[in-house]
Motif scaffolding. Structure first.
Motif, PDB file in Angstrom:
ATOM      1  N   GLY A 223       0.791  -1.226   0.000  1.00 49.43           N
ATOM      2  CA  GLY A 223       0.000   0.000   0.000  1.00 49.43           C
ATOM      3  C   GLY A 223       0.823   1.276   0.000  1.00 49.43           C
ATOM      4  N   ARG A 262       0.548  -6.216  -6.388  1.00 54.98           N
ATOM      5  CA  ARG A 262      -0.422  -5.122  -6.283  1.00 54.98           C
ATOM      6  C   ARG A 262      -1.650  -5.397  -7.151  1.00 54.98           C
ATOM      7  N   ARG A 265      -3.835  -8.139  -5.634  1.00 57.03           N
ATOM      8  CA  ARG A 265      -4.646  -7.651  -4.528  1.00 57.03           C
ATOM      9  C   ARG A 265      -5.825  -6.824  -5.050  1.00 57.03           C
ATOM     10  N   TRP A 287      -3.694   0.175  -2.826  1.00 62.19           N
ATOM     11  CA  TRP A 287      -2.625  -0.802  -3.045  1.00 62.19           C
ATOM     12  C   TRP A 287      -1.387  -0.198  -3.721  1.00 62.19           C
TER      13      TRP A 287
END
Length: 320
Positions: A223, A262, A265, A287
């Motif tokens: 993140g 990333r 996710r 993210w």
């Protein structure tokens, strides 16, 4: 809420056919045989959670076969991991046999034939999840089917005990906590498999530990929009060149791995009802992407469609 199945209360002559239907419904299409079919006993407690299912199963002796014809008739694309709790089970796949005693575990694939031999009444904890989730963490894991992670191995004992502990509490948490606990469980599984000798096949043992540390650091910092190969190398206490060389042995780069994780996710969150009120840009920012044009471009490259189309039309990787 857990779903419970039991042969108790089923007529004796119908118990084994009932059990076969339960096993096929909960796991994957397969065949079951038992010399005790006329007096068979078994029970199963299932928790279906976002992206993963966890079940505790026990039964009288039996043999389970995932056959080529079963694979041809189904579209399952998952890994199953069994943690042995009582007596012994043999997991057979790719001409390998994993002999599991209590505390041991092994993984096997739904897309290749396998066999489970249970010569005595047994109890086992089974985790089932999409292949892509583990492959993102351990790209070589498909070479580790039916290889025992022993309770005699310090890491194996730690992972096995943690998986058992997680199974006891994961169903009693709210959806948001479950969402993140799944990642923790998969990280544990990847760690246990990586502890196998020659599990990465090119990395030395010190390099294996560095790779695990680097990936854990990346997962924890996805993140952070500033996450970079320089940041990861600094956290590992080594040069970018040295760490890049370790990643190259797995056929990737630090930057590519960060981008892949990333996007993985984000793709997962786009299909998760928990985040249906959040915009695509909010999820992307969460993210670590701060350039939406770049994000849309790399997402399309990885998934073959735009983030919007993916959210509207993609079939979830795991039906729960």
């Amino acid at each position: 809420m857990p779903v419970r199945f039991s042969t108790k209360g089923v007529k004796e002559k119908d118990r084994f056919s009932y059990w076969r239907e339960v096993v096929c419904d909960v796991y994957v299409l397969l065949g079951c045989e038992s010399e005790m079919a006329d007096e068979f006993h078994g029970g199963l407690v299932l928790e279906r959670l976002p992206g993963i299912s966890v079940s505790s199963v026990f039964s009288d002796p039996l043999t389970v076969n995932r056959r080529k014809k079963d694979i041809a008739r189904s579209n399952d694309d998952c890994f199953l991991l069994g943690v042995q709790l009582k007596n012994k089970v043999y997991v057979i796949q790719h001409d390998r046999i994993a002999e599991l005693d209590p505390g041991d575990f092994a993984i096997y694939s739904s897309t290749e034939p396998y066999q489970l031999l249970c010569p005595r009444s047994y109890k086992q904890l089974v985790f089932q999840f999409p292949k892509s989730d583990l492959l993102a963490r351990l790209p070589n894991c498909e070479l580790l089917m039916a290889r025992k992670v022993s309770r005699g191995n310090e890491i194996g004992r730690l992972v096995s005990g943690s998986l058992v502990d997680f199974s006891r509490i994961i169903g009693n948490t709210d959806e948001v906590v479950q969402h993140y606990m799944k990642d923790t469980v998969l990280d544990l599984i990847a760690t246990g498999l990586a502890s196998l000798e020659n599990s990465t096949f090119e990395l030395s043992r010190p390099e294996q530990h560095l790779m695990l540390r680097a990936k854990s650091y990346i997962h924890a910092n996805l993140g952070n929009s500033d996450l970079s190969r320089e940041m990861v190398a600094k956290a590992m206490g080594m040069s970018v060149r040295r760490l890049s060389g370790i990643f190259s042995k797995e056929g990737t780069t630090i930057t590519a791995y960060i981008r892949f994780m990333r996007l993985e996710r984000i793709a997962r969150d786009l299909l998760n009802d928990l985040f249906h009120r959040q915009s695509i840009s909010e999820i992307a920012f969460r993210w670590g992407f701060n350039n939406l044009q770049h994000f849309s471009k790399v997402f399309r490259i990885q998934y073959g469609m735009s983030p919007r189309d993916y959210r509207q039309h993609a079939r979830p990787l795991w039906a729960v």
